[in-house]
Design an enzyme around this catalytic site. Sequence first.
Site, PDB file in Angstrom:
ATOM      1  N   ASP A 100       0.804  -1.220   0.000  1.00  0.00           N
ATOM      2  CA  ASP A 100       0.000   0.000   0.000  1.00  0.00           C
ATOM      3  C   ASP A 100       0.839   1.272   0.000  1.00  0.00           C
ATOM      4  O   ASP A 100       0.287   2.384   0.041  1.00  0.00           O
ATOM      5  CB  ASP A 100      -0.988  -0.011   1.170  1.00  0.00           C
ATOM      6  CG  ASP A 100      -2.089  -1.031   0.939  1.00  0.00           C
ATOM      7  OD1 ASP A 100      -2.503  -1.198  -0.226  1.00  0.00           O
ATOM      8  OD2 ASP A 100      -2.516  -1.686   1.909  1.00  0.00           O
ATOM      9  N   ASP A 107      -6.606  -5.373  -4.853  1.00  0.00           N
ATOM     10  CA  ASP A 107      -6.396  -3.963  -4.510  1.00  0.00           C
ATOM     11  C   ASP A 107      -5.049  -3.450  -5.026  1.00  0.00           C
ATOM     12  O   ASP A 107      -4.871  -2.258  -5.244  1.00  0.00           O
ATOM     13  CB  ASP A 107      -6.429  -3.751  -2.985  1.00  0.00           C
ATOM     14  CG  ASP A 107      -7.406  -4.627  -2.240  1.00  0.00           C
ATOM     15  OD1 ASP A 107      -7.716  -5.733  -2.728  1.00  0.00           O
ATOM     16  OD2 ASP A 107      -7.839  -4.238  -1.154  1.00  0.00           O
TER      17      ASP A 107
HETATM   18  N1  GLY Z   1      -7.244  -2.044   0.253  1.00  0.00           N
HETATM   19  C1  GLY Z   1      -7.903  -2.541   1.391  1.00  0.00           C
HETATM   20  C2  GLY Z   1      -9.379  -2.489   1.305  1.00  0.00           C
HETATM   21  O1  GLY Z   1      -9.940  -2.130   0.272  1.00  0.00           O
HETATM   22  O2  GLY Z   1      -9.998  -2.798   2.305  1.00  0.00           O
END
Ligand code: GLY
Length: 381
Positions: free
Chosen positions: A99, A160
């Site tokens: 992230d 994600d």
């Molecule tokens: N990227 C983590 C979520 O969407 O919860």
Amino acid sequence: METVTSALTDAASVIRRNIERFGDAYVGDTTRDDRYALRPAAGAFAEGQNRGWTTSFVPGMQWLAWDATGDEVFRAQALRHAEDFERRLRSDEDLETHDLGFLYTLAAVVPWRKTGEDRWREVGIAAAERLMTRFLEPAGIVQAWGDLTDPAQRGRTIIDSLMNMPLLTWAGEQTGDPRYADAVRRHTAQLREHILRADDSTFHTFYWDPITGDPLRGGTEQGAFDDSCWARGEAWGIYGFALNYEATGDASLLRAAWRCADYFLSHLPADRIPYWDLVYTDGSDAPRDSSAAAIAVCGLYELALVDPARADEARAAADDLLDALIAHARPSSPEASDALLLHGVYDLPKRVGVDEGTLWGDYFYLEALVRRTTPGWERYW
Ligand code: GLY
């Protein structure tokens, strides 16, 4: 359009109030009873400190509010957060995650785009370089979570992650180093091949053998079942595949974005606010995830820009979903909540942030409002 403009005005006033209330500190990932509180202390991190994957949505919203209003208060606070993100990177705090893309696109690349200052460019490149340490050979994927030596996480990625690729693409453009574009091309091809299923739904997570690089199995972490379709994951697929199509020019990624979009849109209930997992349909009492819709709207607006053949269809679907969000998930007044968007879900299996405002839901809702009201808006990702 009047409703959209007034939704944007309300959103800016909530962000202004949150700046007055929280200043340089960070709130939690989600609201509780529609109110944000300081991010809880955890381990060595004090209350309100910068940790986790969602804190960059705070300055991200402030930059969007600055774009929309020109009010200097938003820019000044966003730059104060940029300083803190530089500190977080230099002091190596909570960086063991893919992230870094969400975090440093909004907290370094955007400040660089807005100010042209080398300082933020250097922070962005350093964050991208750190993200590159998670690129695993021979699988050709960026590991999502955890320490690279953790056997439970080794070789695992999640849908994600598509949204973390733009940081690498940007770093490649800035430095001319071909490693970044190569990582983006290989990672996104692996996701298109394995995380996107034959029926156009998606796995949330997928494992590769870290030694041989062979694809192993899909599963879920935040969805209802391993073989169901987590709504937010499908939305990340729409936006993420569209952005990476632009980055790579690989037409199969454009098709992947549309496959996610078509599946998402055909699994919405009558009021257009998705259930948190697309396995649920009209009549279910399962919670909704408005944040998935907000992400999907941004992805559809992006598709409208990059795919002339289906641009009208993409824009109409985005407008329709955004209208539904304004009708069903906008707080009744700016005073009614600290969030911009109600009715999100963070992690239902763990009962975290269910039917609450979320920082990413707020961010992508605001991005959607800005995209709708500002044709030609220069995207952040
Ligand atoms: N990227 C983590 C979520 O969407 O919860």
